[in-house]
Design a protein around this motif. Structure first.
Motif, PDB file in Angstrom:
ATOM      1  N   VAL A  33      15.988  38.379  57.004  1.00 13.02           N
ATOM      2  CA  VAL A  33      17.525  38.203  57.582  1.00 13.02           C
ATOM      3  C   VAL A  33      18.443  37.780  56.533  1.00 13.02           C
ATOM      4  CG1 VAL A  33      19.073  37.442  59.218  1.00 13.02           C
ATOM      5  CG2 VAL A  33      16.740  38.193  59.770  1.00 13.02           C
ATOM      6  N   LEU A  34      18.388  36.612  55.851  1.00 14.65           N
ATOM      7  CA  LEU A  34      19.348  36.002  55.076  1.00 14.65           C
ATOM      8  C   LEU A  34      19.628  36.962  53.614  1.00 14.65           C
ATOM      9  CD1 LEU A  34      18.200  32.312  55.120  1.00 14.65           C
ATOM     10  CD2 LEU A  34      19.816  33.481  56.543  1.00 14.65           C
ATOM     11  N   ASP A  35      18.681  37.439  53.377  1.00 13.34           N
ATOM     12  CA  ASP A  35      18.663  38.218  51.904  1.00 13.34           C
ATOM     13  C   ASP A  35      19.720  39.547  52.250  1.00 13.34           C
ATOM     14  OD1 ASP A  35      16.952  40.989  52.123  1.00 13.34           O
ATOM     15  OD2 ASP A  35      15.893  39.317  53.099  1.00 13.34           O
ATOM     16  N   ALA A  36      19.909  40.018  53.316  1.00 11.96           N
ATOM     17  CA  ALA A  36      20.832  41.213  53.809  1.00 11.96           C
ATOM     18  C   ALA A  36      22.172  40.567  54.240  1.00 11.96           C
ATOM     19  CB  ALA A  36      20.139  41.778  54.980  1.00 11.96           C
ATOM     20  N   MET A  37      22.287  39.292  53.788  1.00  9.88           N
ATOM     21  CA  MET A  37      23.839  38.949  54.167  1.00  9.88           C
ATOM     22  C   MET A  37      24.430  39.078  52.913  1.00  9.88           C
ATOM     23  SD  MET A  37      23.923  35.132  55.943  1.00  9.88           S
ATOM     24  CE  MET A  37      23.322  34.950  57.484  1.00  9.88           C
ATOM     25  N   PRO A  38      25.835  39.841  53.149  1.00 10.12           N
ATOM     26  CA  PRO A  38      26.819  40.178  52.076  1.00 10.12           C
ATOM     27  C   PRO A  38      27.011  38.943  50.931  1.00 10.12           C
ATOM     28  CG  PRO A  38      27.495  41.156  54.002  1.00 10.12           C
ATOM     29  CD  PRO A  38      26.339  40.201  54.499  1.00 10.12           C
ATOM     30  N   VAL A  39      27.203  39.125  49.867  1.00  5.27           N
ATOM     31  CA  VAL A  39      27.343  37.933  48.984  1.00  5.27           C
ATOM     32  C   VAL A  39      28.640  38.246  48.040  1.00  5.27           C
ATOM     33  CG1 VAL A  39      24.937  37.063  48.745  1.00  5.27           C
ATOM     34  CG2 VAL A  39      25.618  38.931  47.176  1.00  5.27           C
ATOM     35  N   HIS A  40      29.016  37.235  47.558  1.00  8.18           N
ATOM     36  CA  HIS A  40      29.979  37.164  46.689  1.00  8.18           C
ATOM     37  C   HIS A  40      29.308  37.321  45.077  1.00  8.18           C
ATOM     38  CE1 HIS A  40      32.957  36.319  49.774  1.00  8.18           C
ATOM     39  NE2 HIS A  40      33.686  36.825  49.043  1.00  8.18           N
ATOM     40  N   ARG A  41      29.866  37.770  44.139  1.00  6.88           N
ATOM     41  CA  ARG A  41      29.551  37.805  42.775  1.00  6.88           C
ATOM     42  C   ARG A  41      30.492  37.344  41.889  1.00  6.88           C
ATOM     43  NH1 ARG A  41      27.427  43.474  41.346  1.00  6.88           N
ATOM     44  NH2 ARG A  41      26.496  42.590  39.833  1.00  6.88           N
ATOM     45  N   PHE A  42      30.066  36.307  41.115  1.00  8.18           N
ATOM     46  CA  PHE A  42      30.843  35.743  39.942  1.00  8.18           C
ATOM     47  C   PHE A  42      30.268  36.035  38.606  1.00  8.18           C
ATOM     48  CE2 PHE A  42      27.852  32.535  40.797  1.00  8.18           C
ATOM     49  CZ  PHE A  42      27.707  31.579  39.794  1.00  8.18           C
ATOM     50  N   VAL A  43      31.361  35.712  37.712  1.00  8.68           N
ATOM     51  CA  VAL A  43      30.777  35.734  36.121  1.00  8.68           C
ATOM     52  C   VAL A  43      31.569  34.682  35.663  1.00  8.68           C
ATOM     53  CG1 VAL A  43      30.887  37.055  34.105  1.00  8.68           C
ATOM     54  CG2 VAL A  43      30.420  38.240  35.984  1.00  8.68           C
ATOM     55  N   ILE A  44      31.129  33.843  34.713  1.00  8.80           N
ATOM     56  CA  ILE A  44      31.756  32.841  33.980  1.00  8.80           C
ATOM     57  C   ILE A  44      32.724  33.502  32.692  1.00  8.80           C
ATOM     58  CG2 ILE A  44      31.852  30.799  32.641  1.00  8.80           C
ATOM     59  CD1 ILE A  44      31.046  30.632  35.772  1.00  8.80           C
ATOM     60  N   GLY A  45      33.821  33.478  32.553  1.00  2.47           N
ATOM     61  CA  GLY A  45      34.684  33.838  31.491  1.00  2.47           C
ATOM     62  C   GLY A  45      34.490  33.237  30.146  1.00  2.47           C
ATOM     63  N   ALA A  46      35.048  33.859  29.251  1.00  7.77           N
ATOM     64  CA  ALA A  46      34.698  33.606  27.724  1.00  7.77           C
ATOM     65  C   ALA A  46      35.417  31.778  27.684  1.00  7.77           C
ATOM     66  CB  ALA A  46      35.494  34.397  26.741  1.00  7.77           C
ATOM     67  N   ALA A  47      36.539  31.611  28.471  1.00 16.23           N
ATOM     68  CA  ALA A  47      36.995  30.334  28.431  1.00 16.23           C
ATOM     69  C   ALA A  47      36.435  29.223  29.253  1.00 16.23           C
ATOM     70  CB  ALA A  47      38.480  30.172  28.410  1.00 16.23           C
ATOM     71  N   GLY A  48      35.375  29.667  30.078  1.00 18.75           N
ATOM     72  CA  GLY A  48      34.840  29.024  31.360  1.00 18.75           C
ATOM     73  C   GLY A  48      35.324  29.085  32.681  1.00 18.75           C
ATOM     74  N   GLU A  49      36.433  30.238  32.704  1.00 24.04           N
ATOM     75  CA  GLU A  49      36.797  30.339  34.078  1.00 24.04           C
ATOM     76  C   GLU A  49      36.093  31.134  34.986  1.00 24.04           C
ATOM     77  OE1 GLU A  49      38.472  33.782  31.598  1.00 24.04           O
ATOM     78  OE2 GLU A  49      37.436  31.954  31.237  1.00 24.04           O
ATOM     79  N   VAL A  50      36.270  30.902  36.195  1.00 20.79           N
ATOM     80  CA  VAL A  50      35.246  31.406  37.249  1.00 20.79           C
ATOM     81  C   VAL A  50      35.950  32.980  37.416  1.00 20.79           C
ATOM     82  CG1 VAL A  50      34.496  31.601  39.445  1.00 20.79           C
ATOM     83  CG2 VAL A  50      34.668  29.518  38.290  1.00 20.79           C
ATOM     84  N   LEU A  51      35.312  34.232  37.117  1.00 22.01           N
ATOM     85  CA  LEU A  51      35.968  35.397  37.500  1.00 22.01           C
ATOM     86  C   LEU A  51      35.092  35.842  38.719  1.00 22.01           C
ATOM     87  CD1 LEU A  51      35.798  36.888  33.846  1.00 22.01           C
ATOM     88  CD2 LEU A  51      37.803  35.846  35.105  1.00 22.01           C
ATOM     89  N   GLU A  52      35.564  36.725  39.626  1.00 21.21           N
ATOM     90  CA  GLU A  52      34.987  37.281  40.487  1.00 21.21           C
ATOM     91  C   GLU A  52      34.575  38.784  40.521  1.00 21.21           C
ATOM     92  OE1 GLU A  52      35.616  37.953  45.513  1.00 21.21           O
ATOM     93  OE2 GLU A  52      37.084  36.829  44.294  1.00 21.21           O
ATOM     94  N   VAL A  53      33.657  39.175  40.731  1.00 22.52           N
ATOM     95  CA  VAL A  53      33.314  40.853  40.699  1.00 22.52           C
ATOM     96  C   VAL A  53      33.956  41.723  41.895  1.00 22.52           C
ATOM     97  CG1 VAL A  53      31.481  42.307  40.607  1.00 22.52           C
ATOM     98  CG2 VAL A  53      31.034  40.058  39.537  1.00 22.52           C
ATOM     99  N   PHE A  54      34.802  42.305  41.482  1.00 22.63           N
ATOM    100  CA  PHE A  54      35.389  43.472  42.524  1.00 22.63           C
ATOM    101  C   PHE A  54      34.775  44.815  42.213  1.00 22.63           C
ATOM    102  CE2 PHE A  54      38.227  39.816  41.863  1.00 22.63           C
ATOM    103  CZ  PHE A  54      38.545  39.431  43.072  1.00 22.63           C
TER     104      PHE A  54
END
Length: 385
Positions: free
Chosen positions: A169-190
């Motif tokens: 059940v838990l694996d089918a919960m929608p998740v947010h995705r992220f990537v760490i940017g070149a300067a270490g900032e948190v980027l979100e996947v849209f």
């Protein structure tokens, strides 16, 4: 001809869902849709999403096979743990989330009858109309006294006492995705695009709680390298809070594939765990067949334990599927089988490390109910969370 009609119907569903997603992208800020919303629509959009649009999902004719479809041994062992909890409670109900084909419910209630530990009711909370219909048909074939105990709910019950089950059940919960940017900032996947042609865009994280969640990972020495990408399930907290509000005394058992946090966010796992399943083939493109494929992410069991304890639950145990089934007596079930050859092959699929035995884990949480518990007696890995 029937196959052609099914193909045309699937194409219509996918086209309509793509249009629905496109409309939401167009209405969103900067025409960027957070990935978790895309995943939610792809899986659960009313009448169109993968889990609600009617296509076969489980078994050889579907897209994947879960443990209850592999072998009745899975549900029979789970029933042993349910029986221990029901005995400690002096009765109660069983509540299953997302009961799939109904195989697990059938196995559990049948085994509980054999153990003389039937629940007062076997409750199912299933959002998919077609899966609910399949479950009703399957469980109606049980002996009448067992079938009469099966009931379907539209929402969480109140004042629940008993056992809560959730298999994959838990694996089918929608998740947010992220990537760490070149300067270490948190980027979100849209997600952006139109006419069913979707693509990913990385931009500054703006979904509430995402940047904070990733920063907590980084404070623990994880998810730091530029280019590192993964997922965060921000829905665990609200889910456990709602569950806590429905329960009085209960044992919650959740079975899924995943890892403790240090393994989940290991530096070498730098592309996350997102996976899609279509006709028993796994791939990593969530945009290929909107509405016609499953989209999943592995479970961060450390996050599950934390969300549960914040909601007032107590960690009861955490272990591999293999150790849980051994603790619940799978060897005794094999020994008692009149023709154990087929069951032995099934048991290998459930137990072996290169099959489901170590990839799948079981976590238990309790509310108002003390252990110890058989399933976690063989080897409890809770200290790894």
């Amino acid at each position: 001809m029937h196959a052609q009609e099914d193909t045309r119907h699937a194409h219509r569903i996918s086209t309509a869902l793509s249009a629905r997603i496109g409309e939401e992208i167009a209405a969103s800020a900067d025409a960027l849709l957070p990935f978790d919303r895309f995943m939610e629509l792809a899986l659960y959009a009313p009448g169109l999403g993968y889990y609600v649009a009617g296509a076969p999902k489980f078994g050889p004719g579907g897209d994947f096979i879960t443990a209850p479809e592999y072998s009745p041994l899975f549900g029979q062992c789970l029933a042993v743990q349910c029986a221990e909890a029901l005995a400690r409670l002096g009765g109660g109900d069983v509540l299953e989330f997302g009961a799939g084909s109904g195989a697990l419910a059938s196995q559990v209630i049948t085994r509980l009858a054999a153990l003389d530990r039937l629940p007062e009711r076997y409750l199912i909370l299933e959002p998919s109309p077609d899966l609910q219909a399949a479950q009703r048909e399957r469980l109606a074939a049980l002996p009448a006294p067992l079938a009469a105990r099966c009931h379907w709910l539209e929402r969480l019950p109140e004042g629940f006492n008993g056992v809560v089950l959730g298999n994959e059940v838990l694996d089918a919960m929608p998740v947010h995705r992220f990537v760490i940017g070149a300067a270490g900032e948190v980027l979100e996947v849209f997600v952006t695009g139109e006419d069913g042609q979707f693509r990913e865009v990385q931009a500054a994280a703006r979904s509430p709680g995402l940047a904070e969640a990733v920063e907590q990972l980084q404070a623990a020495g994880l998810a730091r390298a530029p280019g590192y990408g993964s997922e965060v399930n921000l829905r665990l907290g609200p889910w456990f809070a709602a569950l806590a509000g429905a329960l009085e005394r209960a044992l919650v058992l959740l079975v899924d594939y995943g890892y403790p946090r240090p393994t989940y966010y290991h530096p070498e796992r730098d592309m996350g765990t997102l996976m899609c399943h279509h006709r028993h083939r796994a791939h990593d493109d969530p945009y290929r067949h909107p509405g016609l494929q499953d989209i999943t992410a592995h479970v961060d069991f450390s996050a599950v334990a934390e969300a549960g304890t914040r909601a007032g639950f107590t960690l009861a145990g955490f272990t591999t599927q293999a150790h849980f089934l051994i603790g619940c007596g799978i060897d005794a079930l094999l020994a008692a089988a009149p023709d154990p050859l087929d069951l032995t092959q099934q048991a290998k699929q459930l137990l072996l490390p290169d099959a489901m035995g170590e990839r799948f884990k079981v976590i238990g949480l309790t509310r108002g109910l003390d252990g110890p518990w058989r399933g976690f007696g063989e080897r409890d890995l809770g200290d790894r969370l």
